[in-house]
Scaffold this motif. Structure first.
Motif, PDB file in Angstrom:
ATOM      1  N   GLU A 144     -57.386 -56.237  33.556  1.00 37.70           N
ATOM      2  CA  GLU A 144     -57.554 -54.932  34.199  1.00 37.70           C
ATOM      3  C   GLU A 144     -59.004 -54.451  34.255  1.00 37.70           C
ATOM      4  O   GLU A 144     -59.303 -53.493  34.971  1.00 37.70           O
ATOM      5  N   THR A 204     -47.518 -60.040  33.512  1.00 39.53           N
ATOM      6  CA  THR A 204     -47.940 -60.731  34.722  1.00 39.53           C
ATOM      7  C   THR A 204     -47.538 -62.194  34.682  1.00 39.53           C
ATOM      8  O   THR A 204     -47.175 -62.783  35.706  1.00 39.53           O
ATOM      9  N   ARG A 257     -51.809 -56.739  23.296  1.00 44.00           N
ATOM     10  CA  ARG A 257     -51.418 -55.795  24.346  1.00 44.00           C
ATOM     11  C   ARG A 257     -52.397 -55.871  25.533  1.00 44.00           C
ATOM     12  O   ARG A 257     -53.605 -55.945  25.344  1.00 44.00           O
ATOM     13  N   ARG A 258     -51.867 -55.874  26.741  1.00 46.49           N
ATOM     14  CA  ARG A 258     -52.591 -55.847  28.016  1.00 46.49           C
ATOM     15  C   ARG A 258     -53.299 -57.157  28.352  1.00 46.49           C
ATOM     16  O   ARG A 258     -54.165 -57.197  29.220  1.00 46.49           O
ATOM     17  N   CYS A 259     -52.915 -58.263  27.693  1.00 43.22           N
ATOM     18  CA  CYS A 259     -53.577 -59.538  27.995  1.00 43.22           C
ATOM     19  C   CYS A 259     -52.956 -60.241  29.193  1.00 43.22           C
ATOM     20  O   CYS A 259     -53.484 -61.256  29.661  1.00 43.22           O
ATOM     21  N   SER A 314     -45.980 -57.992  21.507  1.00 42.40           N
ATOM     22  CA  SER A 314     -47.371 -57.885  21.062  1.00 42.40           C
ATOM     23  C   SER A 314     -47.487 -57.816  19.551  1.00 42.40           C
ATOM     24  O   SER A 314     -48.478 -57.314  19.028  1.00 42.40           O
ATOM     25  N   SER A 322     -54.425 -47.948  21.460  1.00 39.03           N
ATOM     26  CA  SER A 322     -53.026 -48.314  21.668  1.00 39.03           C
ATOM     27  C   SER A 322     -52.598 -49.415  20.719  1.00 39.03           C
ATOM     28  O   SER A 322     -51.523 -49.358  20.109  1.00 39.03           O
ATOM     29  N   TYR A 356     -57.428 -49.446  24.938  1.00 44.11           N
ATOM     30  CA  TYR A 356     -56.667 -50.584  24.414  1.00 44.11           C
ATOM     31  C   TYR A 356     -56.686 -50.567  22.886  1.00 44.11           C
ATOM     32  O   TYR A 356     -55.664 -50.773  22.229  1.00 44.11           O
ATOM     33  N   PHE A 409     -59.777 -59.425  29.575  1.00 41.40           N
ATOM     34  CA  PHE A 409     -58.650 -58.558  29.913  1.00 41.40           C
ATOM     35  C   PHE A 409     -58.596 -58.367  31.433  1.00 41.40           C
ATOM     36  O   PHE A 409     -59.579 -57.924  32.038  1.00 41.40           O
TER      37      PHE A 409
END
Length: 439
Positions: free
Chosen positions: A207, A51, A45-47, A141, A226, A223, A205
């Motif tokens: 962000e 995007t 998640r969030r990698c 994910s 989550s 993260y 990451f």
């Protein structure tokens, strides 16, 4: 027919089609679509999976694909929360009611983020793939859920890629620093080394870049929560979430070391938890399915022997491990080993640690898709004579046993080619090895 849902879907589709793209750092991972195959991108998640999809949309627009021929839905959108198994036809009709002339005549590009938590998605994807002129991209994910669902009706009809947080090379691209290893000017070399120091602190990451150290720690901890609760607890109906959380944190403090399920069970028992070996093993597997952890087995010609021996454990992002309290920043060798492990995993799943017949250990034995094999030892520094002798002895012995002619020692700053009776050992600074590996 759910008219309210169908109208919401039309609005989401139209909103996304009119959205201006923000622009993003290009990733090294290239997804190459195959005719009548579903392209799946999986990762923690969030990698940066969404995007990456934005980059695909940008590429399509650059090729002058009409915006109306691109459908991009993120199933984390709260307007889709009520979607049920019988509602998939509403999604199908929502799009083709907007553009009926495209049905079975024009190629449409469907991009769906995180749809695997919704029942019946795989049947819908197979219907699209079979009945329409289309190209389909999915992100998720959880490798376990995707693979389990795919096995029903999409087996043999998918191609899968894995995305990880930024590599050091991608970090340099984002920072607009040259990635060329050879012939660096003094200024360029200084820029790379400065970026390397920053990368060790920030990780990959996207962000977290530009944040203070405290805010970065907070974001990493968010993260972690989550990943733990959305990608493990909720998806697998975990019965002992406190044990899971404690286990995850414990494993982060064992980066690069052998992990004993039996010892963990005894430790939890001493704290008053009743937990079996099977439960601990299952929790570890689920953490790996969520791309939070990477486990590396011992190399053995026997599959049974591989399963019996302890695995080594790593985190998908070294800086997140540090933010969660791991002692990785205090042990540079441990941090380097984690970074090297993730870089190797980007290229192959055929990854092991190697123990020689006389019990010397090499950190990694990796076989690339090309068939090329790599022995890699990670060592912070080789200035100490005892350390140098130990590391070279393990590699030399492993080279003899495996018939691998080139091996690497990844260090913080040492560079040297070391001839041996069985081939050459190349000592390289980590930043240089990371930029040259796989090229």
């Amino acid at each position: 027919m759910n008219m309210e849902l169908r109208q919401a879907l039309r609005e989401i589709i139209l909103d996304r089609q009119q959205m201006e793209l923000e622009g993003s750092t290009p990733r090294d991972l290239v997804i190459e679509p195959y005719e009548k195959k579903v392209s799946i991108c999986m990762g923690v998640r969030r990698c940066g999976k969404s995007t990456l999809m934005e980059g695909i949309v940008a590429g399509l627009r650059k090729k002058r694909v009409a915006r109306e021929n691109i459908v991009w839905l993120n199933f984390m959108d709260d307007r889709l929360a009520a979607l049920e198994e019988g509602d998939w036809n509403d999604l199908y009709e929502a799009y083709y009611s907007l553009y009926p002339e495209k049905r079975r005549k024009e190629k449409v590009y469907f991009i769906f983020d995180e749809m695997q938590d919704y029942p019946g998605w795989q049947l819908f994807i197979e219907r699209l793939r079979r009945d329409e002129k289309c190209e389909i991209y999915l992100t998720g994910s959880s490798s376990k859920l995707l693979s389990k669902e795919i096995a029903t009706c999409l087996r043999g009809r998918t191609m899968t890629w894995e995305l990880y947080p930024f590599s050091f090379g991608e970090y340099l691209t984002r920072a607009k620093v040259s990635r060329k290893v050879g012939r660096l000017s003094t200024t360029q070399r200084m820029e790379v080394l400065r970026a390397w120091e920053n990368y060790k602190q920030t990780g990959g990451f996207p962000e977290v870049y530009g944040l203070s150290a405290e805010r970065r720690r907070q974001l990493h901890q968010e993260y972690f929560s989550s990943i733990l609760y959305h990608d493990v607890v909720e998806r697998n109906a975990v019965g002992q979430p406190l044990v899971l959380r404690s286990l995850a944190r414990r494993m982060l403090n064992q980066v690069g070391t052998l992990f004993s399920v039996s010892k963990v069970c005894k430790d939890f028992s001493s704290m008053g938890y009743s937990v079996s070996r099977e439960t601990i093993s299952q929790y570890v597997q689920w953490l790996e399915d969520a791309f939070f952890l990477i486990t590396v087995p011992a190399f053995s010609a026997s599959m049974g022997e591989q399963q019996r021996r302890m695995h080594k454990v790593y985190c998908s992002d070294h800086a997140m491990a540090a933010s969660l309290g791991a002692r990785i920043t205090a042990n540079i060798g441990q941090m380097l080993e984690n970074i090297v492990c993730v870089e190797l995993r980007r290229h192959t799943h055929d990854l092991y640690y190697y123990t020689t017949q006389n019990k010397y250990e090499v950190d990694f034995l990796a076989t690339l898709p090309s068939g090329e094999r790599h022995l890699v030892q990670v060592c912070h520094a080789m200035d100490d004579a005892t350390t140098r002798r130990r590391e070279l002895r393990a590699l030399t012995t492993a080279m003899q046993e495996t018939n691998i002619k080139n091996a690497w020692v990844v260090t913080e700053g040492h560079e040297e080619d070391i001839p041996t009776p069985h081939g050459t050992i190349h000592a390289l600074p980590a930043w240089k090895w990371l930029l040259s590996f796989g090229e």
